[in-house]
Design a protein around this motif. Structure first.
Motif, mmCIF file in Angstrom:
data_model
loop_
_atom_site.group_PDB
_atom_site.id
_atom_site.type_symbol
_atom_site.label_atom_id
_atom_site.label_comp_id
_atom_site.label_asym_id
_atom_site.label_seq_id
_atom_site.Cartn_x
_atom_site.Cartn_y
_atom_site.Cartn_z
ATOM 1 N N THR A 251 -4.104 6.957 -2.951
ATOM 2 C CA THR A 251 -4.457 6.262 -1.710
ATOM 3 C C THR A 251 -5.436 5.125 -1.990
ATOM 4 O O THR A 251 -5.305 4.035 -1.445
ATOM 5 N N ILE A 252 -6.397 5.411 -2.881
ATOM 6 C CA ILE A 252 -7.366 4.373 -3.231
ATOM 7 C C ILE A 252 -6.670 3.219 -3.958
ATOM 8 O O ILE A 252 -6.937 2.045 -3.697
ATOM 9 N N LEU A 253 -5.718 3.579 -4.854
ATOM 10 C CA LEU A 253 -4.947 2.543 -5.560
ATOM 11 C C LEU A 253 -4.216 1.647 -4.568
ATOM 12 O O LEU A 253 -4.124 0.427 -4.756
ATOM 13 N N SER B 267 -9.707 -7.324 4.180
ATOM 14 C CA SER B 267 -8.787 -7.082 5.277
ATOM 15 C C SER B 267 -7.493 -6.448 4.775
ATOM 16 O O SER B 267 -7.048 -5.414 5.273
ATOM 17 N N ASN B 268 -6.904 -7.065 3.759
ATOM 18 C CA ASN B 268 -5.645 -6.543 3.242
ATOM 19 C C ASN B 268 -5.832 -5.229 2.500
ATOM 20 O O ASN B 268 -4.905 -4.422 2.423
ATOM 21 N N GLY B 269 -7.022 -5.006 1.957
ATOM 22 C CA GLY B 269 -7.329 -3.709 1.366
ATOM 23 C C GLY B 269 -7.224 -2.609 2.407
ATOM 24 O O GLY B 269 -6.609 -1.563 2.178
ATOM 25 N N LEU B 270 -7.799 -2.856 3.571
ATOM 26 C CA LEU B 270 -7.731 -1.873 4.655
ATOM 27 C C LEU B 270 -6.290 -1.677 5.125
ATOM 28 O O LEU B 270 -5.851 -0.547 5.362
ATOM 29 N N VAL B 271 -5.571 -2.791 5.247
ATOM 30 C CA VAL B 271 -4.171 -2.713 5.696
ATOM 31 C C VAL B 271 -3.355 -1.854 4.730
ATOM 32 O O VAL B 271 -2.602 -0.964 5.149
ATOM 33 N N ALA B 272 -3.526 -2.096 3.419
ATOM 34 C CA ALA B 272 -2.750 -1.358 2.428
ATOM 35 C C ALA B 272 -3.169 0.108 2.375
ATOM 36 O O ALA B 272 -2.342 1.000 2.183
ATOM 37 N N LEU B 273 -4.453 0.348 2.570
ATOM 38 C CA LEU B 273 -4.936 1.737 2.618
ATOM 39 C C LEU B 273 -4.232 2.467 3.753
ATOM 40 O O LEU B 273 -3.740 3.590 3.594
ATOM 41 N N SER B 274 -4.168 1.814 4.889
ATOM 42 C CA SER B 274 -3.479 2.384 6.036
ATOM 43 C C SER B 274 -2.007 2.614 5.718
ATOM 44 O O SER B 274 -1.444 3.668 6.040
ATOM 45 N N GLY B 275 -1.392 1.646 5.043
ATOM 46 C CA GLY B 275 0.012 1.780 4.649
ATOM 47 C C GLY B 275 0.222 2.982 3.737
ATOM 48 O O GLY B 275 1.173 3.748 3.914
ATOM 49 N N GLY C 289 0.826 -1.204 0.000
ATOM 50 C CA GLY C 289 0.000 0.000 0.000
ATOM 51 C C GLY C 289 0.859 1.253 0.000
ATOM 52 O O GLY C 289 0.640 2.179 -0.801
ATOM 53 N N ALA C 290 1.870 1.271 0.867
ATOM 54 C CA ALA C 290 2.754 2.436 0.957
ATOM 55 C C ALA C 290 3.478 2.659 -0.357
ATOM 56 O O ALA C 290 3.555 3.786 -0.865
ATOM 57 N N ALA C 291 3.986 1.570 -0.931
ATOM 58 C CA ALA C 291 4.777 1.670 -2.157
ATOM 59 C C ALA C 291 3.929 2.153 -3.330
ATOM 60 O O ALA C 291 4.333 3.037 -4.085
ATOM 61 N N VAL C 292 2.735 1.580 -3.452
ATOM 62 C CA VAL C 292 1.861 1.969 -4.563
ATOM 63 C C VAL C 292 1.473 3.439 -4.437
ATOM 64 O O VAL C 292 1.530 4.196 -5.417
ATOM 65 N N ALA C 293 1.119 3.860 -3.230
ATOM 66 C CA ALA C 293 0.737 5.252 -3.031
ATOM 67 C C ALA C 293 1.907 6.170 -3.370
ATOM 68 O O ALA C 293 1.742 7.173 -4.088
ATOM 69 N N ALA C 294 3.086 5.832 -2.869
ATOM 70 C CA ALA C 294 4.259 6.687 -3.093
ATOM 71 C C ALA C 294 4.586 6.786 -4.579
ATOM 72 O O ALA C 294 4.775 7.886 -5.119
ATOM 73 N N LEU C 295 4.628 5.626 -5.242
ATOM 74 C CA LEU C 295 4.965 5.616 -6.666
ATOM 75 C C LEU C 295 3.951 6.424 -7.473
ATOM 76 O O LEU C 295 4.315 7.205 -8.355
#
Lengths: 264, 327
Positions: free
Chosen positions: B61-63, B207-215, B43-49
């Motif tokens: 963030t949604i991505l 579950s992992n969607g929420l985790v990655a969103l948080s990331g 999640g963090a990586a996708v958002a940053a990129l």
């Protein structure tokens, strides 16, 4: 309504543990038929139930419900037509969820589950009416966790949950065996009522020969994966436990080797 | 002190979204999913990129959330269709994601300091008057170092509460009830014609969607995405869930999800407090977390046994006393 055709199943084929669980079973149930199944341990009663429910896939044979082939449908798809109550009172309900939530899940059985509330006001009213028929006072405890109920109450709830969406076939797997005598009687009474009211095709496994004689309009006796004796209608009504034991001895040439059957 | 606690609450509320994800698998599905360590970074990586490539932060963030959803789907598939043990399925995905995350990032750390994040944009919309008003209110209590903006805290609180409410609603729908039943009595819900495989996959994916969103949000709050930022994330999530449940209870779904959010915030505060001791270093955080989880897991049982013991001793003593008096 239910047709079981030439079902055979062998476990651990080709090994020393090879066991023929079902050997060319043929069985046909009409709407309203209530068949009790008896037999010693390992006779194949539960295997037959599992095959009908879709938990086990047979080596050979076919299962038809309402003339439709269902043998390839996985268990969760087949359970739209087949309702089942297990011996273990804990098996048929979700303990950490409330009574109304359990009923809501059962209500969704023959529908597509959607993203709308499972428990609504109108459904709650309907659940209450259904629960009243049990005469256990559960209708006043809709939001109680099912884990707080006694075994008998849970089994009664399981029975209600299994039948209130009108499945075509009802499978009862020694569903009174784990209860004390008075509770077992209560569940037996409820079973009789539910089966006659809804007119399902019912298959009930029991170890209790007297119960097998008291309930239903047909009886089958299984041994070593085969149906060895059948009685229905007036013939069944005349049968006694002694007759059944005698019949078994005559066909198999050996004693019926299960104390539980006589005592239970 | 106040300012560091403020920061703890701020990030705690964002981590709460991750904790809600962990709650969905660990508690609702009874599926100990270790994918979290990997999907948080994904999640963090996708958002940053995405942000570096000019995607609007909100879309980025949604991505991030969608990427986590996909990772969770794979874990779910591995477990249900591949019949791989739940723990092992999570570990496999976590390991695989480490490499995938490195690929996404292109380098071990990606800085966002020169980019406008969702929180920078928020600051532009957020009115300074509100900050001034809240800070002057706090000034009355004699607090001197005050937070620069309340915007992040309040808006994130709002977002987290909305996610909580959606989760509450979802778990009461027909689909949600079936998902809860999987964790409670799988055999039963299958016999009520629910496709347990698909529902498990859906649950792990959400579950992992929420985790990655948080990331994705944490990366924007901290200004960087790092390939190692997810290490021990599952334990942090678990700590939040357990602390929250112990303090706030789990009587209803709404209560349990609220407890998880509370637990996440309190966990951050405990860590912040612990780090104020000179003895502890930042690197000790994982150890502190593990110890918190161990204490939270074991202490209720010890307390219960102690209470039982005390009760029995008292009962025995009362009986002895009675015998003495009669004799």
């Amino acid at each position: 309504m239910l047709d079981v055709k030439n079902i055979s199943i062998v476990f651990n084929e080709g090994t020393v543990d090879e066991k023929t669980a079902l050997n060319n079973i043929n069985l046909s149930l009409e709407k309203g038929d209530f068949v009790t199944v008896i037999g010693s341990n390992g006779a194949g009663k539960s295997t037959l139930m599992n095959v009908i429910a879709g938990q086990l896939y047979p080596d050979v044979g076919d299962v038809l419900i309402n003339g439709k082939q269902v043998i390839h449908l996985p268990e969760y798809r087949r359970s739209q037509f087949v309702g089942r109550v297990f011996q273990d009172p804990m098996a048929g309900t979700a303990p950490s969820m409330t009574i109304e939530e359990n009923l809501a899940m059962a209500y969704s059985r023959n529908k597509k589950r959607k993203l709308t509330f499972g428990v609504t006001k109108s459904r709650r009213k309907m659940f209450k009416e259904y629960l009243q028929t049990l005469n256990l006072g559960l209708e006043d405890r809709l939001t109680a966790k099912v884990g707080m109920l006694s075994g008998g109450e849970r089994q009664a709830l399981s029975l209600l949950m299994t039948t209130f969406t009108d499945p075509d076939i009802l499978l009862l797997d020694e569903h009174t065996a784990a209860l004390d005598p008075s509770r077992a009687e209560l569940i037996t009474g409820l079973t009789k009522k539910v089966v006659t009211d809804a007119g399902l095709a019912t298959l009930m496994v029991t170890h209790n020969m007297q119960q097998a004689l008291d309930l239903g309009n047909r009886l089958i006796m299984m041994d070593k994966g085969q149906i060895i004796f059948e009685a229905s209608g007036i013939d069944k009504q005349r049968l006694t436990v002694e007759d059944l034991l005698h019949e078994f001895q005559r066909i198999r040439g050996e004693q019926f080797e299960d104390d539980r059957v006589v005592l239970g | 002190m106040f300012i560091s606690m403020f920061g703890a609450v701020e990030s705690g509320i964002i981590y709460a979204i991750m904790a809600l994800g962990v709650y969905l698998t660990f508690r609702v599905l009874d599926f100990p999913d270790l994918t979290v360590d990997g999907s948080f970074v994904t999640g963090a990586a996708v958002a940053a990129l995405a942000i570096i490539n000019g995607v609007p932060p909100i879309i980025a963030t949604i991505l991030a959330g969608i990427a986590g959803f996909l990772a969770g789907t794979l874990t779910g598939l591995l477990h249900t269709k591949g019949k791989v043990n739940a723990l092992l399925a999570g570990i496999l995905m976590m390991t695989a994601l480490y490499s995938i995350n490195l690929r996404i990032l292109g380098q071990p750390t990606l800085s966002l300091h020169t980019e406008a994040t969702i929180f920078d944009q928020l600051g532009n919309v957020w009115g300074a008057p509100i900050d001034n008003m809240l800070n002057s209110m706090l000034g009355i209590f004699g607090l001197e170092r005050l937070p620069s903006t309340w915007g992040i805290l309040i808006v994130m609180l709002l977002v987290t509460v909305i996610i909580k409410l959606i989760t509450d609603y979802f778990l009461k729908t027909e689909v949600g009830l079936a998902i809860r039943a999987i964790g409670d009595n799988k055999r039963m819900i299958r016999s009520l014609s629910a496709n347990t495989d698909n529902l498990t996959i859906l649950g792990v994916a959400l579950s992992n969607g929420l985790v990655a969103l948080s990331g994705g949000l944490i990366a924007q709050l901290g200004g960087f995405a790092d390939v190692g930022m997810g290490i021990g994330m599952i334990v942090i999530g678990l700590a939040s869930v357990i602390i929250g449940e112990a303090l706030f209870g789990t009587k209803t779904i709404a209560r349990a999800t609220l407890a998880v959010i509370g637990g996440a915030v309190i966990y951050r505060m405990i860590v912040t407090l612990a780090l104020r001791f000179d003895f502890f270093e930042t690197g000790d955080m994982k150890l502190i977390t593990a110890i918190i989880v161990i204490i939270a897991l074991i202490s209720p049982k010890i307390l219960k046994t102690q209470r039982e013991k005390k009760r029995r001793i008292e009962k025995r003593r009362a009986l002895e006393q009675e015998i003495k008096e009669v004799g």
